[in-house]
Every structure is written in C-alpha cells, then in structure tokens.
Design a protein around this motif. Structure first.
Motif, PDB file in Angstrom:
ATOM      1  N   PRO A  87       0.827  -1.212   0.000  1.00 39.75           N
ATOM      2  CA  PRO A  87       0.000   0.000   0.000  1.00 39.75           C
ATOM      3  C   PRO A  87       0.855   1.253   0.000  1.00 39.75           C
ATOM      4  CG  PRO A  87      -0.066  -1.081   2.136  1.00 39.75           C
ATOM      5  CD  PRO A  87       0.606  -2.032   1.208  1.00 39.75           C
ATOM      6  N   ASP A  88       0.427   2.249  -0.753  1.00 43.87           N
ATOM      7  CA  ASP A  88       1.149   3.511  -0.836  1.00 43.87           C
ATOM      8  C   ASP A  88       0.667   4.424   0.284  1.00 43.87           C
ATOM      9  OD1 ASP A  88       2.401   5.836  -1.459  1.00 43.87           O
ATOM     10  OD2 ASP A  88       1.454   6.102  -3.418  1.00 43.87           O
ATOM     11  N   LEU A  89       1.457   4.528   1.341  1.00 42.93           N
ATOM     12  CA  LEU A  89       1.049   5.285   2.526  1.00 42.93           C
ATOM     13  C   LEU A  89       1.026   6.789   2.303  1.00 42.93           C
ATOM     14  CD1 LEU A  89       2.858   3.279   5.353  1.00 42.93           C
ATOM     15  CD2 LEU A  89       0.671   2.849   4.231  1.00 42.93           C
ATOM     16  N   SER A  90       1.568   7.253   1.163  1.00 37.43           N
ATOM     17  CA  SER A  90       1.498   8.676   0.858  1.00 37.43           C
ATOM     18  C   SER A  90       0.143   9.045   0.258  1.00 37.43           C
ATOM     19  CB  SER A  90       2.614   9.072  -0.109  1.00 37.43           C
ATOM     20  OG  SER A  90       2.406   8.507  -1.400  1.00 37.43           O
ATOM     21  N   PHE A  91      -0.695   8.044  -0.004  1.00 32.10           N
ATOM     22  CA  PHE A  91      -2.032   8.263  -0.559  1.00 32.10           C
ATOM     23  C   PHE A  91      -3.054   8.052   0.557  1.00 32.10           C
ATOM     24  CE2 PHE A  91      -5.889   6.843  -2.807  1.00 32.10           C
ATOM     25  CZ  PHE A  91      -6.041   7.879  -3.714  1.00 32.10           C
ATOM     26  N   SER A  92      -3.604   9.140   1.053  1.00 35.50           N
ATOM     27  CA  SER A  92      -4.624   9.099   2.090  1.00 35.50           C
ATOM     28  C   SER A  92      -4.176   8.323   3.334  1.00 35.50           C
ATOM     29  CB  SER A  92      -5.917   8.480   1.533  1.00 35.50           C
ATOM     30  OG  SER A  92      -7.004   8.714   2.392  1.00 35.50           O
ATOM     31  N   LYS A  93      -2.874   8.295   3.589  1.00 33.50           N
ATOM     32  CA  LYS A  93      -2.243   7.721   4.784  1.00 33.50           C
ATOM     33  C   LYS A  93      -2.248   6.197   4.855  1.00 33.50           C
ATOM     34  CE  LYS A  93      -3.093  11.767   7.701  1.00 33.50           C
ATOM     35  NZ  LYS A  93      -3.676  12.265   8.972  1.00 33.50           N
ATOM     36  N   ASN A  94      -3.155   5.548   4.145  1.00 34.05           N
ATOM     37  CA  ASN A  94      -3.185   4.084   4.189  1.00 34.05           C
ATOM     38  C   ASN A  94      -3.398   3.438   2.822  1.00 34.05           C
ATOM     39  OD1 ASN A  94      -5.852   4.635   3.703  1.00 34.05           O
ATOM     40  ND2 ASN A  94      -6.634   3.742   5.589  1.00 34.05           N
ATOM     41  N   GLY A  95      -3.268   4.237   1.752  1.00 31.77           N
ATOM     42  CA  GLY A  95      -3.353   3.684   0.405  1.00 31.77           C
ATOM     43  C   GLY A  95      -4.742   3.579  -0.155  1.00 31.77           C
ATOM     44  N   ARG A  96      -5.743   4.118   0.540  1.00 28.79           N
ATOM     45  CA  ARG A  96      -7.097   3.980   0.005  1.00 28.79           C
ATOM     46  C   ARG A  96      -7.945   5.197   0.347  1.00 28.79           C
ATOM     47  NH1 ARG A  96      -9.830   3.813   4.800  1.00 28.79           N
ATOM     48  NH2 ARG A  96      -9.346   2.108   6.202  1.00 28.79           N
ATOM     49  N   ARG A  97      -8.965   5.389  -0.498  1.00 31.57           N
ATOM     50  CA  ARG A  97      -9.854   6.530  -0.338  1.00 31.57           C
ATOM     51  C   ARG A  97     -11.262   6.130  -0.763  1.00 31.57           C
ATOM     52  NH1 ARG A  97      -9.581  11.340   2.516  1.00 31.57           N
ATOM     53  NH2 ARG A  97     -11.082  12.794   1.640  1.00 31.57           N
ATOM     54  N   THR A  98     -12.266   6.637  -0.105  1.00 33.31           N
ATOM     55  CA  THR A  98     -13.650   6.333  -0.462  1.00 33.31           C
ATOM     56  C   THR A  98     -14.408   7.614  -0.780  1.00 33.31           C
ATOM     57  OG1 THR A  98     -14.425   6.465   1.827  1.00 33.31           O
ATOM     58  CG2 THR A  98     -13.657   4.316   1.050  1.00 33.31           C
ATOM     59  N   THR A  99     -15.418   7.469  -1.626  1.00 38.32           N
ATOM     60  CA  THR A  99     -16.313   8.592  -1.943  1.00 38.32           C
ATOM     61  C   THR A  99     -17.740   8.071  -2.028  1.00 38.32           C
ATOM     62  OG1 THR A  99     -14.628   9.813  -3.185  1.00 38.32           O
ATOM     63  CG2 THR A  99     -16.928  10.343  -3.665  1.00 38.32           C
ATOM     64  N   ARG A 100     -18.626   8.766  -1.335  1.00 39.65           N
ATOM     65  CA  ARG A 100     -20.043   8.419  -1.350  1.00 39.65           C
ATOM     66  C   ARG A 100     -20.828   9.540  -2.022  1.00 39.65           C
ATOM     67  NH1 ARG A 100     -23.742   5.574   2.615  1.00 39.65           N
ATOM     68  NH2 ARG A 100     -25.808   6.430   2.223  1.00 39.65           N
ATOM     69  N   PHE A 101     -21.671   9.171  -2.970  1.00 38.75           N
ATOM     70  CA  PHE A 101     -22.600  10.118  -3.584  1.00 38.75           C
ATOM     71  C   PHE A 101     -23.996   9.911  -2.993  1.00 38.75           C
ATOM     72  CE2 PHE A 101     -19.244   9.538  -6.739  1.00 38.75           C
ATOM     73  CZ  PHE A 101     -19.003  10.823  -7.184  1.00 38.75           C
ATOM     74  N   THR A 102     -24.598   8.749  -3.308  1.00 37.77           N
ATOM     75  CA  THR A 102     -25.957   8.441  -2.850  1.00 37.77           C
ATOM     76  C   THR A 102     -26.009   7.167  -2.019  1.00 37.77           C
ATOM     77  OG1 THR A 102     -26.539   7.040  -4.746  1.00 37.77           O
ATOM     78  CG2 THR A 102     -26.837   9.427  -5.006  1.00 37.77           C
TER      79      THR A 102
END
Length: 422
Positions: A87-102
C-alpha cells in the motif's frame, strides 16, 4: 508456504502462495508482492471489494477503482499501491480513499490527470458521477468545489462507462443515458463545457439493437457501443458493435451505412462483447466470449476496419476464438501495447477448481503470441478463491491486471491486482 499478510492502517493485502516460476514474458512479477499478485481489502469495513479498472503512473504505482459494498450500500473506492505491490502510505495515509454520492454508487473507469491527480467515473445513483483526488489522496476541491460532480443526463438510470482526459484538460465521459447513450464534456473544473453539444451533453438519437455491455470513445469523438445482438432467424445472438457520430446519430460510414455490425461465429449460439479498444490506425478490437455446444465459453477477440468490415488480416478472417483452459473463459477487458500486440484479460476455469484471473496476448496479426508464457496465454490463481480481471494496463516492462477475488464464504470479496512481465 503460508500466505504473507500485510496489515497497514486498515488496508490489507495477501499474496497467494504459488511455486516459483522462471522470469519471462507472461511470468508473475517477482518484485510485485513476491509472486505477482495481491488481494486488497478495506479491513472490516466492506463485505465486497470489486475492482473495476486500473491505471499505472509513470513511476509504476498502481491505481485501482473498486466498488465497495456493505449491506445495501455501494460506494466508490480508490486504492493506490507502490510498484512493489504494498500500500502507498502517501495516498490518504493508508493507500485507500472512499467517496459516497448516494450510497448506490459504482465506479467503472479510473484515469490519471496532471500532477498525479486521479479521476474516477461511474454511476452516482442514477446519474453520472465523477470523483477527483489529489496526488496525496485528498479530495481535489478545484473539481466541482468538493472533489465530485454529479450529472443527471436523462432523468433515468445513467452511468459512465468510459472516461478520457483531453490534452487541454477537458474531460469526456461516455456511457448509458436511460436506454440511449450519452457523451458529456466537462471543463477541468468539473463544470459542463457549454461549447459541446447541448450545454455540454450529447445524447444519441438511436439505441442499441440487443444488450449493450460497454462503450468506448474514439479519438475523433465518435462513440462505440458493444454487446450482443438480438436473436436472428436461427435463434443465434452475435457480437454487436454500433458507432455513433459526434452529433449522436448512428454513423452511416460504419457497418454498410446503418452504423451497426453484427458478427455471428460458425458454431456458438451466443457471442457477447464486453470490451472494445481503438487502435491508432482506426481499427477496432472487440473482446468477449462465445457460448457453443455444451455451453462451453471461449475467449473471443475480433478486429474490424474503420468502416466496420471484419479485418481479414487478423487471425481467422478477423476473429480469434479459443479456450484458455477447458471449459469456460471470457474476455472482460482489452489493452494495446506500444508494439501493436493486444492484451485480453478476464477469467478462466481450472478443471473444476476455482476460476483464475486470465490474460492472453496476441500478435498484431491476431495470433496468440507464443513469446508470452510460451503459448500466448496464462492465468493466475488465488488459492481456492475465484478471480477475474476487469481492467488491464501496460506500463514499461509490466502488465497490470485488476479485478476481483471471490472467496467461498457468502460475504467475502477482495480487489485483485496481478503483475506480469511484459
């Protein structure tokens, strides 16, 4: 040998145990999680992580868009791995990101923008949904003010199926708009481009005769849609391709004047296309599967000239149809190498064992490339879990495929990322 498990701030990856193999074209990358594959999860948060597309940065980092499901909710997930599969820890601190629309949101494409930023597109409920992230994984607030944009194209169920960033930074998104197709152009800020179509939107004037699976934007702005045709008089369904002009009408220069092409193979009762790409010379490559006697399913790759005629210089009169492993397999995604070779990825069975993530490579002439894994095709198993690829990309000397691993439990699904030597 026991699987290796890494746990980092909620993101976990597991490498599947496999015997060591010789390094060569089509072999798993030894420098990528030791055996060329990882399982990716959002630890404890989601029951299903379904990888849907992949992009690779110039430094070799892997970006996967995934649908994250829990109970009745589905949202966007973006995962970034280092070139070694961790995991790339420079990306959102733990390598993952979420987005919620609906809460009913499914990403289908991911592309890279300038400065290392990332753009994911798919459905936001029943509308087009785009989510933009900075290089560090934070929401890119220069895009739509909050890092996401929703466009209700038709008032019905809409979803992005293809995404492209133009050299001037404008964004083209194409997909389904109700029972039609649509192309929407955005400014780099996420605002609709008023100089394109009707306030930034073009909707086709004709539908698809059959069942559509995906669409692809040509470099000239025309739109390709592929899937399977309606039944013919012999109760057979063929591989279907339609092309639409920039104004949304069927392209009269394609398919003998009506904008549509259907390819029926000799034996199969059903041929379905799931993927399509356009070569720099304008030739069109479609990939999918064919069902024949006994319901066996084969890889199918077909190439067409720019006018929709089957390209008889490609494989067997324009089509290569073959098994990966008996008795079932399918192409879900395509990519083209700089040398003109074509990659097809999806899944294959393994003699009654769990399905494996599968990749085949073809010469520019459409034959299986025997320099790739000795016979032009390979598969990567994930133990007793079934795997499939829905996105494939080429960067330098690597081929990266991404998709999903489904375990034997009713609620266990992980993102799959595999690396092969080019």
């Amino acid at each position: 040998m026991k699987p290796i498990v890494l746990v980092v701030a909620g993101l976990f990856l597991c490498s599947a145990s496999v015997p060591a193999v010789a390094v060569g074209s089509g072999s798993p990358c030894r420098s990528f999680s030791r055996d060329g594959r990882v399982k990716v999860g959002f630890r404890g948060a989601y029951d299903f992580v379904r990888g849907r597309d992949v992009a690779v940065t110039s430094s070799g980092k892997v970006v996967m868009a995934a649908a994250l499901e829990k109970s009745e909710t589905t949202i966007f997930g973006v995962i970034r791995l280092r070139a070694n599969g961790s995991p790339d820890l420079s990306f959102s601190k733990n390598g993952r990101r979420t987005t919620r629309f609906t809460g009913q949101d499914v990403p289908r494409r991911v592309v890279l923008r300038g400065g290392g930023s990332i753009l994911a597109g798919g459905s936001a409920g029943d509308a087009f949904g785009l989510a933009a992230y900075r290089k560090d994984g934070s929401n890119d607030t220069t895009f739509g003010g909050i890092g996401k944009v929703v466009t209700d194209v038709s008032g019905g169920p809409d979803q992005i199926l293809d995404l492209r960033v133009e050299p001037d930074g404008k964004i083209l998104a194409a997909g389904l708009a109700g029972d039609q197709f649509a192309v929407v152009r955005y400014l780099p800020t996420g605002a609709l481009d008023p100089t394109f179509g009707d306030a930034g939107i073009v909707v086709t004037t004709d539908g698809f005769e059959g069942e559509v699976e995906t669409v692809r934007l040509q470099p000239d702005g025309k739109l390709l849609a592929v899937g399977t045709s309606e039944y013919n008089e012999d109760s057979v369904r063929g591989l279907a391709v339609s092309r639409f002009d920039i104004d949304g009408s069927l392209d009269e220069g394609f398919g003998g004047g009506d904008g549509r092409v259907t390819t029926f193979l000799r034996d199969p009762e059903l041929t379905r296309a799931y993927a399509v790409i356009v070569q720099p010379d304008g030739r069109i490559v479609a990939g999918g599967r064919s069902f024949g006697e006994g319901d066996y399913a084969r890889f199918v790759v077909a190439r067409y000239l720019p006018d929709g005629t089957l390209d008889d210089s490609f494989a067997n009169n324009g089509v290569n149809e073959h098994f990966l492993q008996p008795y079932y397999s399918s192409v879900y995604t395509l990519a083209r190498q700089a040398d003109g070779k074509i990659l097809a990825a999806g899944w294959t069975d393994r003699f009654g064992s769990a399905d494996a993530l599968a990749v085949a490579r073809y010469t520019p002439g459409g034959e299986l490339d025997e320099t790739f894994s000795k016979n032009g095709k390979t598969y990567l198993a994930y133990g007793q879990a079934s795997a499939a690829a829905y996105g494939v990309a080429v960067r330098g000397d690597r081929i990266i495929a991404a998709g999903e691993v489904v375990g034997s439990r009713a609620r266990s699904s992980y993102g799959a990322v595999a690396c092969l030597e080019r």
